[in-house]
Design a protein around this motif. Sequence first.
Motif, mmCIF file in Angstrom:
data_model
loop_
_atom_site.group_PDB
_atom_site.id
_atom_site.type_symbol
_atom_site.label_atom_id
_atom_site.label_comp_id
_atom_site.label_asym_id
_atom_site.label_seq_id
_atom_site.Cartn_x
_atom_site.Cartn_y
_atom_site.Cartn_z
ATOM 1 N N LYS A 2 0.736 -1.257 0.082
ATOM 2 C CA LYS A 2 0.108 -0.029 0.115
ATOM 3 C C LYS A 2 0.937 1.235 0.060
ATOM 4 C CE LYS A 2 -4.205 2.177 1.109
ATOM 5 N NZ LYS A 2 -4.468 2.584 0.213
ATOM 6 N N TRP A 3 0.783 2.113 -1.108
ATOM 7 C CA TRP A 3 1.816 3.198 -1.217
ATOM 8 C C TRP A 3 0.916 4.541 -0.582
ATOM 9 C CZ3 TRP A 3 6.326 1.513 -2.426
ATOM 10 C CH2 TRP A 3 6.500 0.520 -3.078
ATOM 11 N N THR A 4 1.556 5.164 -0.258
ATOM 12 C CA THR A 4 1.023 6.617 0.037
ATOM 13 C C THR A 4 0.672 7.451 -0.865
ATOM 14 O OG1 THR A 4 2.766 7.788 0.251
ATOM 15 C CG2 THR A 4 2.437 7.106 2.440
ATOM 16 N N LYS A 5 -0.218 8.550 -0.927
ATOM 17 C CA LYS A 5 -0.269 9.320 -2.214
ATOM 18 C C LYS A 5 0.788 9.823 -2.924
ATOM 19 C CE LYS A 5 -2.506 13.730 -3.575
ATOM 20 N NZ LYS A 5 -2.753 15.183 -2.803
ATOM 21 N N GLU A 6 1.794 10.143 -2.252
ATOM 22 C CA GLU A 6 3.033 10.839 -2.650
ATOM 23 C C GLU A 6 4.012 9.674 -3.106
ATOM 24 O OE1 GLU A 6 2.070 11.648 0.384
ATOM 25 O OE2 GLU A 6 1.593 13.578 0.119
ATOM 26 N N GLN A 7 4.031 8.566 -2.692
ATOM 27 C CA GLN A 7 4.530 7.573 -3.297
ATOM 28 C C GLN A 7 4.276 7.149 -4.602
ATOM 29 O OE1 GLN A 7 4.370 4.879 0.422
ATOM 30 N NE2 GLN A 7 6.612 5.280 0.810
ATOM 31 N N GLN A 8 2.958 7.081 -4.503
ATOM 32 C CA GLN A 8 2.197 6.431 -5.718
ATOM 33 C C GLN A 8 2.554 7.562 -7.112
ATOM 34 O OE1 GLN A 8 0.382 3.264 -5.898
ATOM 35 N NE2 GLN A 8 0.907 3.776 -7.993
ATOM 36 N N SER A 26 12.205 5.387 4.805
ATOM 37 C CA SER A 26 10.784 5.887 4.657
ATOM 38 C C SER A 26 10.363 5.122 3.250
ATOM 39 C CB SER A 26 10.758 7.240 4.224
ATOM 40 O OG SER A 26 11.619 7.573 3.173
#
Length: 187
Positions: A2-8, A26
């Motif tokens: 599951k990626w954060t919005k920024e990671q995605q 991180s």
Amino acid sequence: MKWTKEQQQAIDERGRNILVAAAAGSGKTAVLVERIKKLIIEDGVPIDRMLIVTFTNAAAAEMKEKIRKALHKEAEEHPENGLKMRQQLALLLRANISTFHAFALDVIRKFFYEADVEPGFSICDDAQRTIMKEDAMDALLEQWFDQDDQDFYDFLGWYSADKNQNKIRAIIDETYSTLMAMPHPWD
């Protein structure tokens, strides 16, 4: 995962340069590996056509290994991509995954004539650097001792009360290292 919005966003962004900066632990490497995997699978970019640079040799080796594992896993989980992943694994051996310094050195070696350097130039290693610094320190102190200057003897007395040059050498070396860490040390 599951990626954060920024990671995605870092994984999916195309058509422009991006900078991925975050604290240690991180997930930067995982994000970059996922981005690389998607570039290979979705965009058809061969791994040996990418430039992947890091700050340390250990990080470069870790990145290469994680990419290798991700490509293996993709081949196992999606047999329709198996041939493509095996081809990329073969290309991984010559992929340009290195430190910034190693990449720059490679460019200079290939285009030495553009950089106006001799083709057989070499980079000073840590042992050579240490010897050169010690030789320079010896010459500097010898020069000052030859001048038989009282101010110099006072300086030695203030900073090296044990009549040993090691403390003075350490102070000069530390000062030099601090100066060299600045953008324009001699300005």
